[in-house]
Design a protein around this motif. Structure first.
Motif, PDB file in Angstrom:
ATOM      1  N   ILE A   1      -0.626   7.020   9.565  1.00 54.03           N
ATOM      2  CA  ILE A   1       0.268   7.423   8.477  1.00 54.03           C
ATOM      3  C   ILE A   1      -0.104   6.613   7.253  1.00 54.03           C
ATOM      4  CG2 ILE A   1       2.673   7.523   7.722  1.00 54.03           C
ATOM      5  CD1 ILE A   1       3.455   7.699  10.636  1.00 54.03           C
ATOM      6  N   SER A   2      -0.465   7.286   6.187  1.00 49.01           N
ATOM      7  CA  SER A   2      -0.924   6.588   4.981  1.00 49.01           C
ATOM      8  C   SER A   2       0.255   6.044   4.182  1.00 49.01           C
ATOM      9  CB  SER A   2      -1.742   7.537   4.113  1.00 49.01           C
ATOM     10  OG  SER A   2      -2.912   7.906   4.768  1.00 49.01           O
ATOM     11  N   LEU A   3      -0.038   5.022   3.403  1.00 46.33           N
ATOM     12  CA  LEU A   3       0.984   4.356   2.609  1.00 46.33           C
ATOM     13  C   LEU A   3       0.667   4.580   1.125  1.00 46.33           C
ATOM     14  CD1 LEU A   3       3.280   2.163   2.417  1.00 46.33           C
ATOM     15  CD2 LEU A   3       1.453   0.485   2.364  1.00 46.33           C
ATOM     16  N   TYR A   4       1.704   4.905   0.333  1.00 44.11           N
ATOM     17  CA  TYR A   4       1.494   5.054  -1.100  1.00 44.11           C
ATOM     18  C   TYR A   4       2.146   3.885  -1.812  1.00 44.11           C
ATOM     19  CZ  TYR A   4       1.612   6.718  -5.862  1.00 44.11           C
ATOM     20  OH  TYR A   4       1.439   6.825  -7.213  1.00 44.11           O
ATOM     21  N   SER A   5       1.453   3.350  -2.795  1.00 45.29           N
ATOM     22  CA  SER A   5       2.025   2.261  -3.584  1.00 45.29           C
ATOM     23  C   SER A   5       1.467   2.335  -5.001  1.00 45.29           C
ATOM     24  CB  SER A   5       1.670   0.912  -2.951  1.00 45.29           C
ATOM     25  OG  SER A   5       2.059  -0.141  -3.807  1.00 45.29           O
ATOM     26  N   SER A   6       2.244   1.826  -5.919  1.00 40.25           N
ATOM     27  CA  SER A   6       1.752   1.763  -7.292  1.00 40.25           C
ATOM     28  C   SER A   6       0.729   0.647  -7.470  1.00 40.25           C
ATOM     29  CB  SER A   6       2.934   1.543  -8.242  1.00 40.25           C
ATOM     30  OG  SER A   6       3.611   0.342  -7.893  1.00 40.25           O
ATOM     31  N   GLU A   7       0.619  -0.232  -6.464  1.00 40.42           N
ATOM     32  CA  GLU A   7      -0.352  -1.333  -6.517  1.00 40.42           C
ATOM     33  C   GLU A   7      -1.647  -0.895  -5.820  1.00 40.42           C
ATOM     34  OE1 GLU A   7      -0.117  -4.032  -8.093  1.00 40.42           O
ATOM     35  OE2 GLU A   7       2.004  -4.046  -8.629  1.00 40.42           O
ATOM     36  N   PRO A   8      -2.787  -0.872  -6.531  1.00 41.09           N
ATOM     37  CA  PRO A   8      -4.057  -0.402  -5.926  1.00 41.09           C
ATOM     38  C   PRO A   8      -4.472  -1.211  -4.710  1.00 41.09           C
ATOM     39  CG  PRO A   8      -4.247  -0.601  -8.318  1.00 41.09           C
ATOM     40  CD  PRO A   8      -2.941  -1.221  -7.950  1.00 41.09           C
ATOM     41  N   PHE A   9      -4.211  -2.535  -4.733  1.00 41.27           N
ATOM     42  CA  PHE A   9      -4.716  -3.348  -3.605  1.00 41.27           C
ATOM     43  C   PHE A   9      -3.988  -2.993  -2.303  1.00 41.27           C
ATOM     44  CE2 PHE A   9      -0.983  -5.886  -4.516  1.00 41.27           C
ATOM     45  CZ  PHE A   9      -0.653  -6.485  -3.307  1.00 41.27           C
ATOM     46  N   ILE A  10      -2.697  -2.559  -2.403  1.00 42.72           N
ATOM     47  CA  ILE A  10      -1.963  -2.135  -1.198  1.00 42.72           C
ATOM     48  C   ILE A  10      -2.564  -0.844  -0.648  1.00 42.72           C
ATOM     49  CG2 ILE A  10       0.266  -1.314  -0.329  1.00 42.72           C
ATOM     50  CD1 ILE A  10       1.632  -3.299  -2.106  1.00 42.72           C
ATOM     51  N   ASN A  11      -2.927   0.072  -1.543  1.00 45.47           N
ATOM     52  CA  ASN A  11      -3.579   1.308  -1.092  1.00 45.47           C
ATOM     53  C   ASN A  11      -4.912   1.000  -0.398  1.00 45.47           C
ATOM     54  OD1 ASN A  11      -1.558   2.979  -2.048  1.00 45.47           O
ATOM     55  ND2 ASN A  11      -2.412   3.051  -4.110  1.00 45.47           N
ATOM     56  N   GLU A  12      -5.625  -0.011  -0.936  1.00 46.09           N
ATOM     57  CA  GLU A  12      -6.913  -0.391  -0.329  1.00 46.09           C
ATOM     58  C   GLU A  12      -6.702  -0.960   1.073  1.00 46.09           C
ATOM     59  OE1 GLU A  12     -10.936  -0.820   0.051  1.00 46.09           O
ATOM     60  OE2 GLU A  12      -9.819   0.227  -1.527  1.00 46.09           O
ATOM     61  N   ILE A  13      -5.638  -1.782   1.228  1.00 42.86           N
ATOM     62  CA  ILE A  13      -5.312  -2.345   2.555  1.00 42.86           C
ATOM     63  C   ILE A  13      -4.975  -1.229   3.538  1.00 42.86           C
ATOM     64  CG2 ILE A  13      -3.602  -3.722   3.831  1.00 42.86           C
ATOM     65  CD1 ILE A  13      -3.478  -5.559   1.381  1.00 42.86           C
ATOM     66  N   ALA A  14      -4.188  -0.249   3.084  1.00 44.36           N
ATOM     67  CA  ALA A  14      -3.811   0.872   3.961  1.00 44.36           C
ATOM     68  C   ALA A  14      -5.048   1.639   4.422  1.00 44.36           C
ATOM     69  CB  ALA A  14      -2.852   1.809   3.225  1.00 44.36           C
ATOM     70  N   LYS A  15      -6.012   1.840   3.489  1.00 42.27           N
ATOM     71  CA  LYS A  15      -7.244   2.555   3.853  1.00 42.27           C
ATOM     72  C   LYS A  15      -8.039   1.762   4.890  1.00 42.27           C
ATOM     73  CE  LYS A  15     -11.472   4.480   1.837  1.00 42.27           C
ATOM     74  NZ  LYS A  15     -12.348   3.812   2.772  1.00 42.27           N
ATOM     75  N   LYS A  16      -8.136   0.435   4.677  1.00 48.65           N
ATOM     76  CA  LYS A  16      -8.877  -0.399   5.628  1.00 48.65           C
ATOM     77  C   LYS A  16      -8.211  -0.390   7.005  1.00 48.65           C
ATOM     78  CE  LYS A  16     -11.001  -3.593   2.326  1.00 48.65           C
ATOM     79  NZ  LYS A  16     -11.064  -4.981   1.852  1.00 48.65           N
ATOM     80  N   PHE A  17      -6.867  -0.394   7.005  1.00 47.92           N
ATOM     81  CA  PHE A  17      -6.150  -0.377   8.270  1.00 47.92           C
ATOM     82  C   PHE A  17      -6.404   0.929   9.026  1.00 47.92           C
ATOM     83  CE2 PHE A  17      -2.179   0.335  10.737  1.00 47.92           C
ATOM     84  CZ  PHE A  17      -2.353  -0.696  11.632  1.00 47.92           C
ATOM     85  N   LYS A  18      -6.432   2.042   8.296  1.00 51.97           N
ATOM     86  CA  LYS A  18      -6.706   3.337   8.927  1.00 51.97           C
ATOM     87  C   LYS A  18      -8.111   3.335   9.532  1.00 51.97           C
ATOM     88  CE  LYS A  18      -7.532   7.002   6.364  1.00 51.97           C
ATOM     89  NZ  LYS A  18      -7.320   8.150   5.459  1.00 51.97           N
ATOM     90  N   ASP A  19      -9.099   2.816   8.767  1.00 51.07           N
ATOM     91  CA  ASP A  19     -10.474   2.741   9.282  1.00 51.07           C
ATOM     92  C   ASP A  19     -10.540   1.839  10.513  1.00 51.07           C
ATOM     93  OD1 ASP A  19     -11.221   4.374   7.222  1.00 51.07           O
ATOM     94  OD2 ASP A  19     -11.933   2.741   5.935  1.00 51.07           O
TER      95      ASP A  19
END
Length: 525
Positions: A1-19
């Protein structure tokens, strides 16, 4: 389940977690295949090594005795080879069918040459795929699903009957082949001893070649399955901007809260450190008490490789795998000749060190060595052995004053007998200080190869001292990160050091130990 945030670094963490999830899932599957391939590779390696030795011996016999073992020139020998080959094939098929009957879930694991069973497997797999489709489309309570499921169950029962009949048929064929083999060997009895030895070696050689062929085919099947693996979960994407924006809180309040939380965490860590600093944390701590050698029993995560489970399931093939859980117990037994020691007790300083767990697994290990072992539950207050073996409602040690000795003994597993704690409520001191208890031990010595007493802890239990005075050999159990150093020191002082035959460090974490990859998992100084 992806996470949306106004902070780019949080989106990057979510992508890394999915990978990471995808990679972790695939690695977990790959590890399973790797373990299977490593095991088969070791087997093939061992058989190839044995094959080289056999070839060398055969050549030596032929050269030294000028023997000719050409199959074409010896029809009896040729027929004997064929019988051996058929026997190997039949044994392998019987083993495969028996394995499926014990665990009838994956029909792909069945290896058989019977076309009737092969056709039944194909039909069953078609029904299984149909059930999966109906489950997704209609659910498991729909008429369509239930109808197909009932037909599937009937097909599976039919397959089991066919497999049982096939095993009986194969056993009959195998018995007939063995009779023919014996007959042919009798016909060859007039030949020289060296020729007989060569015939035996060549028969073994052909059998090994067949086994290597089967293992190689299985290895290829695993490689094909490994190439087709995919993640077995799906990541759902819901990346929409939230309706409500969350504003940052007051920075001063955050700073105060962080300071309070840090102070609280520091106090907790200090308390934990003070508590754990007074327990045995590693093997080096034992040298302070004059313990120069202790055997490691690792922290268990898979009970399938414990001696008790293997004996209970009669799954002796696991012994060949040399798993650390099983081997740690076997090393304790063999290096200290416990399988030849008539009587010994197992105790610890306090409750919770795992002495009963050690007792029943050591008893199971010795029982697998074809020794008649009896395990006495002498902890009449707690009775862990009684609970483990399911004998809580049977006569036992506490009934010794009024019962026949034979009525207190129960056959728990193959070669493993137990005496539970019993049903009578009585002061344990009255039991262990009585002449009846001494007579019972003498009675057991005449009937069993090895007698093991699972004793109460030494500290804070009065009756333990009485039993200690009656025995000459003990195993002392302690638990890493649990047994307090003061309790260990006091307990050792209460038993003569000459009586302690073995020290066992239970609950050892091998993943952080320098001994993790050593062949023997104990430390000797």
């Amino acid at each position: 389940i992806s996470l949306y945030s106004s902070e780019p670094f949080i989106n990057e963490i979510a992508k890394k977690f999915k990978d990471f999830l995808i990679e972790y899932n695939l690695n977990k599957k790959m590890k399973k295949f790797k373990n299977s391939k490593d095991f088969i590779s070791r087997q093939i390696e061992n058989y190839l090594s044995e094959l080289d030795n056999l070839n060398y011996k055969i050549r030596q016999i032929q050269m030294m005795n000028n023997l000719s073992l050409d199959d074409a020139k010896n029809p009896i020998l040729n027929e004997l080879f064929e019988i051996k080959k058929k026997q190997t094939s039949l044994v392998f098929e019987i083993q495969s069918l028996n394995d499926w009957l014990k665990n009838p879930y994956d029909e792909n694991e069945i290896i058989t040459s019977d076309p009737v069973i092969q056709k039944a497997i194909t039909n069953l797999l078609i029904f299984k795929d149909t059930l999966n489709i109906l489950l997704v489309k209609f659910g498991n309570s729909s008429y369509e699903y239930i109808s197909v499921y009932n037909a599937y169950k009937k097909l599976k029962e039919d397959l089991k009957q066919k497999v049982i009949e096939r095993i009986k048929n194969l056993q009959s064929q195998l018995n007939l082949l063995r009779k023919n083999e014996l007959k042919l060997r009798n016909e060859l009895s007039s030949t020289f001893e060296t020729e007989k030895e060569a015939i035996t070696l060549i028969s073994r050689k052909k059998a090994i070649e067949d086994i290597i062929t089967v293992l190689s085919q299985r290895m290829e099947e695993i490689k094909i399955q490994e190439a087709e693996i995919v993640p077995d979960f799906k990541i759902l994407e819901f990346t929409e901007k939230p309706y409500i924006e969350i504003k940052g809180r007051n920075w001063l309040r955050n700073l105060i809260f962080s300071a309070i939380f840090s102070l609280f965490l520091s106090v907790v860590l200090v308390i934990i450190k003070n508590y754990t600093s007074n327990v045995i944390k590693e093997l080096d701590d034992l040298s302070k008490f004059g313990i120069n050698k202790a055997y490691i029993i690792p922290e268990i995560s898979d009970e399938n490789y414990l001696p008790l489970t293997i004996l209970k399931n009669r799954d002796y093939r696991k012994i060949i795998e040399g798993h650390i859980y099983l081997e740690s117990f076997r090393i304790v037994v063999l290096e200290n000749s416990l399988n030849n020691l008539k009587l010994f007790g197992i105790t610890s300083s306090i409750q919770g060190d795992g002495k009963s767990y050690i007792s029943i697994n050591l008893a199971s290990t010795i029982a697998m060595m074809n020794k008649n072992v009896i395990l006495l539950d002498c902890d009449l207050r707690k009775g862990d052995i009684t609970e483990m073996t399911g004998n809580s409602k049977k006569l036992g040690l506490s009934d010794i004053l009024s019962s026949n000795f034979e009525n207190l003994i129960y056959n728990y597993l193959e070669n493993l007998f137990v005496v539970p704690k019993g049903l009578t409520f009585i002061d344990p001191i009255a039991i262990f200080s009585s002449n009846k208890f001494d007579e019972f031990l003498k009675f057991l010595k005449d009937k069993f190869d090895v007698i093991i007493l699972d004793l109460p802890p030494i500290l804070r239990i009065a009756e333990t001292k009485i039993i200690i005075d009656k025995l000459e050999n003990f195993i002392f159990v302690l638990r890493i990160n649990l047994t307090p150093t003061d309790n260990l020191r006091e307990a050792i002082l209460r038993i003569s050091k000459e009586k302690i035959k073995v020290y066992i460090a239970n609950g050892f974490d091998l993943s952080t130990s320098y001994g993790y990859k050593q062949k023997y998992y104990y430390i000797s100084r």
